[in-house]
Each structure stands twice: as C-alpha cells, then as structure tokens.
Design a protein around this motif. Structure first.
Motif, mmCIF file in Angstrom:
data_model
loop_
_atom_site.group_PDB
_atom_site.id
_atom_site.type_symbol
_atom_site.label_atom_id
_atom_site.label_comp_id
_atom_site.label_asym_id
_atom_site.label_seq_id
_atom_site.Cartn_x
_atom_site.Cartn_y
_atom_site.Cartn_z
ATOM 1 N N ALA A 113 0.830 -1.197 0.000
ATOM 2 C CA ALA A 113 0.000 0.000 0.000
ATOM 3 C C ALA A 113 0.861 1.241 0.000
ATOM 4 O O ALA A 113 2.001 1.229 0.431
ATOM 5 N N THR A 114 0.305 2.337 -0.518
ATOM 6 C CA THR A 114 0.946 3.633 -0.404
ATOM 7 C C THR A 114 0.743 4.143 1.011
ATOM 8 O O THR A 114 -0.394 4.275 1.470
ATOM 9 N N THR A 127 -4.625 1.568 -1.350
ATOM 10 C CA THR A 127 -4.165 0.785 -2.486
ATOM 11 C C THR A 127 -4.791 1.359 -3.751
ATOM 12 O O THR A 127 -5.896 1.899 -3.717
ATOM 13 N N ALA A 128 -4.088 1.219 -4.857
ATOM 14 C CA ALA A 128 -4.623 1.637 -6.154
ATOM 15 C C ALA A 128 -5.438 0.481 -6.748
ATOM 16 O O ALA A 128 -5.490 -0.626 -6.196
ATOM 17 N N VAL A 129 -6.081 0.723 -7.877
ATOM 18 C CA VAL A 129 -6.841 -0.320 -8.561
ATOM 19 C C VAL A 129 -5.895 -1.463 -8.933
ATOM 20 O O VAL A 129 -4.842 -1.243 -9.519
ATOM 21 N N ASN A 148 -8.148 -0.741 -4.555
ATOM 22 C CA ASN A 148 -8.764 0.585 -4.470
ATOM 23 C C ASN A 148 -9.427 0.825 -3.112
ATOM 24 O O ASN A 148 -10.608 1.183 -3.036
ATOM 25 N N SER A 149 -8.659 0.642 -2.049
ATOM 26 C CA SER A 149 -9.203 0.751 -0.688
ATOM 27 C C SER A 149 -8.395 1.749 0.134
ATOM 28 O O SER A 149 -7.207 1.974 -0.119
ATOM 29 N N ARG A 150 -9.045 2.327 1.153
ATOM 30 C CA ARG A 150 -8.377 3.290 2.038
ATOM 31 C C ARG A 150 -8.802 3.053 3.481
ATOM 32 O O ARG A 150 -9.979 2.833 3.770
ATOM 33 N N VAL A 151 -7.823 3.111 4.387
ATOM 34 C CA VAL A 151 -8.121 3.021 5.815
ATOM 35 C C VAL A 151 -7.321 4.072 6.573
ATOM 36 O O VAL A 151 -6.257 4.514 6.129
ATOM 37 N N GLU A 152 -7.865 4.456 7.705
ATOM 38 C CA GLU A 152 -7.146 5.297 8.661
ATOM 39 C C GLU A 152 -7.080 4.536 9.978
ATOM 40 O O GLU A 152 -8.085 3.996 10.447
#
Length: 342
Positions: A113-114, A127-129, A148-152
């Motif tokens: 992940a970035t 993450t990107a697609v 294509n997901s994001r978490v904090e």
C-alpha cells in the motif's frame, strides 16, 4: 472443534495437488504426519476432497473437456441453439480450467500500500486499482487491503481504532480484552477482541461484515443528535460463518456466509457461484482499469460460475465469449464492449 483457518485449507489444497503428482511412500508418510499434527488438518483435507469429488465425473466428460479447450483457445463461439446444453456444464469447465491456480495460493505480484502516515500506532493507507497489500500493526494485528481501498488507523492506550473509508479490508485481530479493536465503515461500528473478519464498503455506503472466526458485535454509528433523542442501539452479535449486510434500500440482514468466496480476493482470485453476469462484470471491473461493459443489459442476467484471476479482464472476456452467445463489439485501451453474438 475450533473453526478452520484459511492456512489449514491452503495446506490441504497443496497436499491434494502433491498427492496427485507424487504417490511415493515418503510423501504419504509426510502427509500422514501432517494429518496427525492437528485435527483441523483432516477436516480441511476432507473439505477439499469433497469439492474435487463433486467435479470428478466432469473432469473426464468429453463435453467439459471440449468446453475447456474452447475457453482456452477462444476460437469457437457458442450459438443460441447450443447454449442451453453448454450452460449446464460451463461452471464446472471454468472451475477445471483454473484448477492449476489453487484458490489458496498467494499472489506474488501484490504490491504494498501507499503509506501516508506512520505504521507503528496509526496512519493512513491506501491501495490503487489492482493492488493488494498487507499492513502489520504494532499490537500484532494485521490488515489486508483489497483493490482501491483506504483506511485510517489510530491506536490509543484504551482502544485500537480503524476507519475503512473505501473498498474492502480483512482484519486479523490480536487478542487483548482490555483494548478493543474497533472498525468503523459507513454507518456501522464493528467491535472485536480477538478474531478475523472482512469488511466491505459498497455503493451508497452499503456495508457487509463477514466473520471467519471468533465473535464481533456490529452496531449503528449515531450522530450526537441521534444519541440525544434515540435509545441506545442494540448491537448485533455475529458468529463465525455469518455476515451482516447493511444497505439503504433494504432491512439489515444477517446471512450465512460463503467464506471461501468472501476470502478469495486475498489469494488474488474472484469466485462466482451462479452469479449474474452483470454482478460478475462489476466484480471483475474492481480489479482493472480496463472496464467491461454490456451493450444489452439483458445479457447481464446470464449466470456465471467459476474461479478467475483478479485483474485479468481479458481472460474473463475470453471465457465468457467462448461459452455464451456473446461477442466483443469493440475493444479500446480502457473499455471492452460485449454484445449478443450474431
């Protein structure tokens, strides 16, 4: 008996393949030792055996082998007068065609992940697609982000907090009764002490929570005003093998989960079991910048079963057009349009 873990299924699938390829006494001795090491190993292997037994007759069926060759070569196209007979066995043909890529084998091409913050006690991750990534947390828990997901993530001495902003994530939670692990997604809050579960955010902030092991409670997230004027929400308890589905246009529903299907994305695969073609295309499109579209929405009602590699849109298109009355109408860099075969 304790719930089966995906590691036990992974080992069972590997042993099934190994025994098919190597019938030596040494291999069987090692296999017997693996079975004796843990009662869950035997249960996992029997589950794999049952799956393959259901396909055993079809593996040598001439019709299935013919369909498989057509899917791989993509040189033949079924017409409507052959469609009814072919559809009855296409699910088995697809499953066999992809059997060389076991469901529980990890995808070595997954990229990290970035990272937009610290990974020790918290931060933001995405993450990107087409990407998938593992994040190890400071308490020993882990998070796997799907495409294509994001978490904090924010840890405090009292609580471990995660906010799923988009996409899908798998959580393997280290046990700590004094420090709950809380995941917020859409308008739901999931609380766990030590467990493994999947959370997916869909269109319109729909949420699906699937529990693989342990227990979790799921409750609505109330605004300050709602907390003042409403009675405290009653948490819903999920047990292993259950899922909670929340959407705007339907009542909250607790259902039995297909764990192998839900977890397949972590091995870089997408599983369909009598799903509509429209549903399958939407799922395949999640993993690729090349979008598949249907010129006629009626085609979306066709049914699809099988195991596909995530991100391999072209392979999916070749299989579908090889077994259904569908053809490629146009193909561009970022779009494949499918239409009814002429």
């Amino acid at each position: 008996m304790e719930p089966l873990h995906d590691d036990a299924y992974a080992a069972a699938a590997d042993w099934h393949n190994r025994l098919d390829e190597d019938d030596s006494a040494q291999t069987h001795a090692e296999f017997d030792a693996w079975l004796a090491a843990d009662s869950r190993n035997k249960a996992a292997f029997e589950a794999v055996e049952r799956t393959w037994s259901s396909l055993s007759a079809a593996r040598v069926d001439a019709r299935v082998l013919k369909l498989r060759r057509e899917a791989l070569s993509a040189t033949h196209r079924l017409r409507f007068f052959r469609f009814a007979a072919a559809a009855a066995v296409v699910g088995v043909a697809v499953a066999i065609a992809y059997a060389v890529n076991p469901l529980f084998k990890a995808d070595p091409t997954a990229r990290p992940a970035t990272i937009m913050g610290s990974a020790t006690e918290g931060g933001a991750f995405r993450t990107a697609v087409g990407e998938r990534s593992n994040i190890t947390l400071s308490d020993g828990s882990s998070v796997v982000l799907n495409t294509n997901s994001r978490v904090e993530i924010r840890f405090t001495p009292e609580q471990r907090n995660v906010r799923l902003l988009s996409g899908q994530a798998w959580f393997q939670v280290a046990k700590n009764p004094n420090r709950p692990f809380v995941v917020e997604a859409g308008d739901r809050r999931v609380t766990a002490l030590g467990t493994a579960f999947d959370v997916r955010l869909g269109a319109g902030d729909s949420v699906r929570v699937t529990l693989a092991e342990g227990k979790v409670s799921v409750e609505p997230i109330l605004s300050p005003l709602q907390r003042l004027i409403s009675a405290p929400p009653v948490p819903q308890l999920l047990l292993a093998g259950e899922a909670l589905v929340v959407s705007e246009d339907a009542p909250v529903e607790k259902v039995k989960a297909d764990l192998a299907k839900v977890q397949s994305w972590r091995q870089g695969q997408v599983v369909f079991d009598n799903d509509t073609l429209a549903t399958a295309i939407n799922e395949i499109n999640r993993y690729s910048s090349t979008r598949i579209e249907l010129a006629d929405p009626a085609l979306g009602q066709l049914r699809v079963s099988g195991v596909f590699k995530a991100g391999h849109s072209e392979s999916f298109v070749e299989t579908v057009t090889g077994h259904y009355p569908i053809q490629v109408a146009s193909r561009e860099d970022s779009r494949i349009l499918l239409t009814a075969a002429q």
